[in-house]
Design a protein around this motif. Structure first.
Motif, PDB file in Angstrom:
ATOM      1  N   ASN A 182      -6.155  -5.546  -0.578  1.00 49.73           N
ATOM      2  CA  ASN A 182      -4.897  -4.838  -1.295  1.00 49.73           C
ATOM      3  C   ASN A 182      -5.215  -3.551  -1.282  1.00 49.73           C
ATOM      4  O   ASN A 182      -6.180  -2.845  -1.164  1.00 49.73           O
ATOM      5  CB  ASN A 182      -5.059  -5.434  -2.769  1.00 49.73           C
ATOM      6  CG  ASN A 182      -4.472  -6.704  -2.687  1.00 49.73           C
ATOM      7  OD1 ASN A 182      -3.623  -7.504  -1.961  1.00 49.73           O
ATOM      8  ND2 ASN A 182      -5.178  -7.541  -3.472  1.00 49.73           N
ATOM      9  N   ALA A 185      -5.859   0.968  -6.497  1.00 52.50           N
ATOM     10  CA  ALA A 185      -5.188   1.631  -7.442  1.00 52.50           C
ATOM     11  C   ALA A 185      -6.017   2.995  -7.748  1.00 52.50           C
ATOM     12  O   ALA A 185      -7.181   3.186  -7.670  1.00 52.50           O
ATOM     13  CB  ALA A 185      -5.055   0.621  -8.340  1.00 52.50           C
ATOM     14  N   GLU A 319       1.125   1.126  -7.045  1.00 50.67           N
ATOM     15  CA  GLU A 319      -0.040   0.813  -7.936  1.00 50.67           C
ATOM     16  C   GLU A 319       0.053   1.935  -9.052  1.00 50.67           C
ATOM     17  O   GLU A 319      -0.313   1.500 -10.164  1.00 50.67           O
ATOM     18  CB  GLU A 319      -1.298   0.708  -7.318  1.00 50.67           C
ATOM     19  CG  GLU A 319      -1.368  -0.714  -6.237  1.00 50.67           C
ATOM     20  CD  GLU A 319      -1.416  -1.906  -6.912  1.00 50.67           C
ATOM     21  OE1 GLU A 319      -1.896  -1.949  -7.939  1.00 50.67           O
ATOM     22  OE2 GLU A 319      -1.135  -3.024  -6.577  1.00 50.67           O
TER      23      GLU A 319
END
Length: 541
Positions: A182, A185, A319
Motif C-alpha cells: 500500500n 502514510a 493518506e
C-alpha cells in the motif's frame, strides 16, 4: 516452450494492463508473438514519440500505468521526449524495449539499431532502467516497476531485453503477479505537528499539485474544515469543483496571488514541486513564504527541496490528508477571510486580463459548459496557456497538457487519443495549435484506424504565436515563428477524418453538441483571427 516474451505478456495481464502502445519491428516481433491469444489490445501509433504520448494520456486519464513495446536504438531515441514529459509530470509508464544480443552489447560492431549504451541514454528520464540478463529476473523486475507506480513517485520505468533472452524458455517462471504494498502514510508525529499548526492558524492556505490527483475528496474536506483558499497547479485542476467558494484561479504566478500568499499564517503544499512553470509563469522569481510551510509529498526530495518546510510529511497525498482530517478540529471558527480573499483575488486576476485573454478564456469555458464532463488535453498553444490562469476543470484528471513542466510540442493529439482510449464514454478534446499539430499530425490517422472518437480542436493562428509575442515583448525581431500552415481540410480528408470550420461561437457550440458522442475522430479547425473578436463571456452559460 513458453518464451520469455510470452511470459512477459502473461505477467502484464496479471498486473491489470489492458493496452500496449507500440510499432512492431524486427527486434520486437517476439513480443508480438506473446500478444496473440492474450487479453491485451494493441494500439499502433505512427511514431514512437506518439506511442509515448498516447501512453501518457492513457495513464493520466485512467489512473493506471501504461505500457509501450519499443524497438532498440531509433525506437528508444524517438520515445525519449515522451518519457521526459512523463518523468517531469510523474506519470506511470512502463517502456519495454529490446536490445542487441548479450554477446553483441557495447562492442560497436555495427549491428542493427546498435547504441553504445542504451540504458545510459535513458537513465535521466526514468525511475530506473534495467537490462534483463535471464528470464528468471522478469517477475521481480515487473514487481519493482508496478511497486514504484503504486507506492512511490510514479515515473517511467525502462526494461530492455536482449534478443537472445527474449526467445529463451521461461517454462519454470512463477507467473502470478506479486501483491503490491500500500502507499506509505506520513509519520504520526509529523502529522500531529502539522495538525497543530493548521488548528491554530487564522489564515491557512493550501497549494495542491498533481501529486494530489487521487485525493480530491480528502483535499476538499480539509479545505472546507480549515476554511483555506486552495490554489491548484495545472495537473491538479478539478480537485475542487468549478465555482467552489474556496477555489482560486491560477493566481500563484501573479502579483496579487503572491500577495495573498503573504497574508497566510500557514501554508500547506500537497503534491507540488512549487516549480517555475506553475508558480513563476511571469518571471517574478521563485515563490517565497512568510508563513510556516508544511509540505506533504511522496517524494522526500521534494519535501526537502529549495523551499524550507517547517514540517515535512513524506507519504501518499490521500493518506496524509486523511490523517490531517483525523487530527484537526472540526467546526473551528475562522471568519470570512478565506471566501472574501478568493473573491478578491480572483476578481483581480480576471480584471488584469487583456481582451484577447478574455476571448481565449471564453473559448475554454464554452468547451467545458457545452460538452458533458469533458476531458481536455492541451498542447503548448495560446488557449492552453490562458487555461493555466483561469480554467476550472469539472473534475480531477480532466485538464492536462504540455504547457507546463517539460513543455513539449506535439503532445496534445496523441495524449488525447490515449485518454479517449482509456475513457471512451467521455468526450475528449485535443486542444492543439497549428504549429504543434505539425509535430504529430500523423497520429490522426492512427486514431481513425482504431476508431477512437477524439475531438481535435485546432487553433489556427498561422504561427508560433506565443513565441512571437514573447520575442516582441523582449524587442527581438520575430524570426522563424511565422510558419506556413498546411491545408488542414485536405489533411483531414487524406486521413479519412471529417473536417469542420465553424465561423462563430454559436456554430461551434452547436457542432460540439452534435459531435459529443462521436465514435470517430473529427477535426474542428478554428481560425483565430475570425473567432477571437467574437468570443465573449456572454457565450458561457
Amino acid at each position: 516452450m513458453t518464451t520469455c516474451a510470452q511470459s512477459l505478456v502473461h505477467l502484464l495481464e496479471g498486473y491489470g494492463v489492458k493496452t500496449i502502445f507500440g510499432i512492431p519491428g524486427v527486434h520486437t516481433v517476439e513480443l508480438y508473438r506473446g500478444l496473440h491469444g492474450s487479453s491485451l489490445t494493441h494500439m499502433s501509433p505512427r511514431h514512437e514519440q506518439g506511442a509515448g504520448f498516447m501512453a501518457d494520456g492513457y495513464a493520466r486519464a485512467s489512473g493506471n500505468p501504461a505500457v509501450c513495446f519499443i524497438i532498440t536504438g531509433p525506437g528508444m531515441t524517438n520515445i525519449l521526449t515522451a518519457m521526459g514529459q512523463a518523468y517531469a509530470d510523474s506519470v506511470p509508464m512502463l517502456v519495454i524495449s529490446t536490445t542487441n544480443r548479450r554477446e553483441q552489447l557495447r562492442l560497436g560492431h555495427g549491428h542493427l539499431h546498435e547504441l553504445p549504451d542504451q540504458r545510459a541514454m535513458i537513465a535521466g528520464v526514468c525511475a530506473f532502467s534495467h537490462t534483463l540478463q535471464s528470464p528468471a529476473e522478469l517477475p521481480e523486475l515487473l514487481a519493482r516497476a508496478f511497486g514504484i507506480f503504486n507506492c512511490a513517485r510514479p515515473r517511467p520505468v525502462h526494461i530492455e531485453i536482449p534478443l537472445d533472452v527474449l526467445e529463451m524458455s521461461a517454462d519454470s517462471l512463477d507467473l502470478l503477479p506479486r501483491t503490491l504494498p500500500n502507499p506509505p502514510a506520513p509519520a504520526p508525529a509529523a502529522i500531529k505537528e502539522a495538525a497543530k499548526l493548521l488548528d491554530t492558524a487564522k489564515r491557512p492556505l493550501i497549494l495542491a499539485g498533481g501529486g494530489a490527483r487521487r485525493a480530491a475528496e480528502a483535499l476538499q474536506q480539509l479545505a472546507e474544515r480549515l476554511q483555506a483558499p486552495v490554489a491548484l497547479t495545472t495537473n491538479a485542476r478539478g480537485l475542487l469543483p468549478c465555482g467552489h467558494p474556496l477555489l482560486l484561479d491560477g493566481v500563484q504566478s501573479s502579483a496579487h496571488g503572491r500577495a495573498l500568499f503573504d497574508e497566510a499564517d500557514v501554508v500547506l503544499a500537497v503534491g507540488t514541486e512549487l516549480g517555475e512553470t506553475d508558480y513563476d509563469f511571469f518571471g517574478l522569481g521563485p515563490v517565497q513564504f512568510q508563513a510556516p510551510l508544511i509540505r506533504l509529498d511522496i517524494d522526500p526530495m521534494q519535501v526537502m527541496g529549495a523551499q524550507r518546510a517547517q514540517v515535512g510529511l513524506v507519504g501518499d497525498a490521500n493518506e496524509g490528508l486523511q490523517a490531517l482530517l483525523a487530527q484537526t478540529t472540526p467546526n473551528h471558527p475562522r471568519g470570512s477571510w478565506a471566501v472574501d480573499s478568493v473573491v478578491r483575488v480572483n476578481n483581480c486576476e480576471r480584471a488584469s486580463w487583456t481582451a484577447k485573454q478574455n476571448s481565449l478564456q471564453a473559448l475554454l469555458d464554452l468547451l467545458r459548459d457545452t460538452l458533458k464532463n469533458p476531458l481536455i488535453v492541451g498542447d503548448s498553444t495560446q488557449p492552453v496557456y490562458q487555461g493555466a490562469l483561469g480554467y476550472q476543470a469539472p473534475q480531477a484528471n480532466s485538464w492536462f497538457n504540455a504547457g507546463t513542466g517539460y513543455g513539449t510540442l506535439g503532445y496534445g493529439l496523441p495524449a488525447a487519443i490515449g485518454a479517449k482510449l482509456a475513457l471512451p464514454q467521455r468526450p475528449v478534446v485535443a486542444l492543439v495549435g497549428d504549429g504543434g499539430m505539425q509535430f504529430s499530425c500523423a497520429e490522426l490517422i492512427a486514431a481513425r484506424e482504431a476508431g477512437i472518437g477524439v475531438i481535435l480542436l485546432l487553433w489556427n493562428n498561422q504561427c508560433y504565436a506565443e513565441i512571437r509575442d514573447y520575442m516582441e515583448a523582449r524587442e527581438i525581431p520575430p524570426l522563424g515563428v511565422n510558419i506556413l500552415p498546411p491545408d488542414f481540410e485536405a489533411m483531414a480528408r487524406s486521413f479519412h477524418v471529417a473536417h469542420h470550420a465553424p465561423q462563430s461561437p454559436e456554430s461551434l457550440r452547436a457542432l460540439l453538441l452534435e459531435l459529443a458522442e462521436t465514435t470517430q475522430p473529427v477535426m474542428i479547425e478554428l481560425d483565430a483571427a475570425t473567432l477571437l473578436p467574437q468570443l465573449n463571456r456572454k457565450y458561457v452559460e
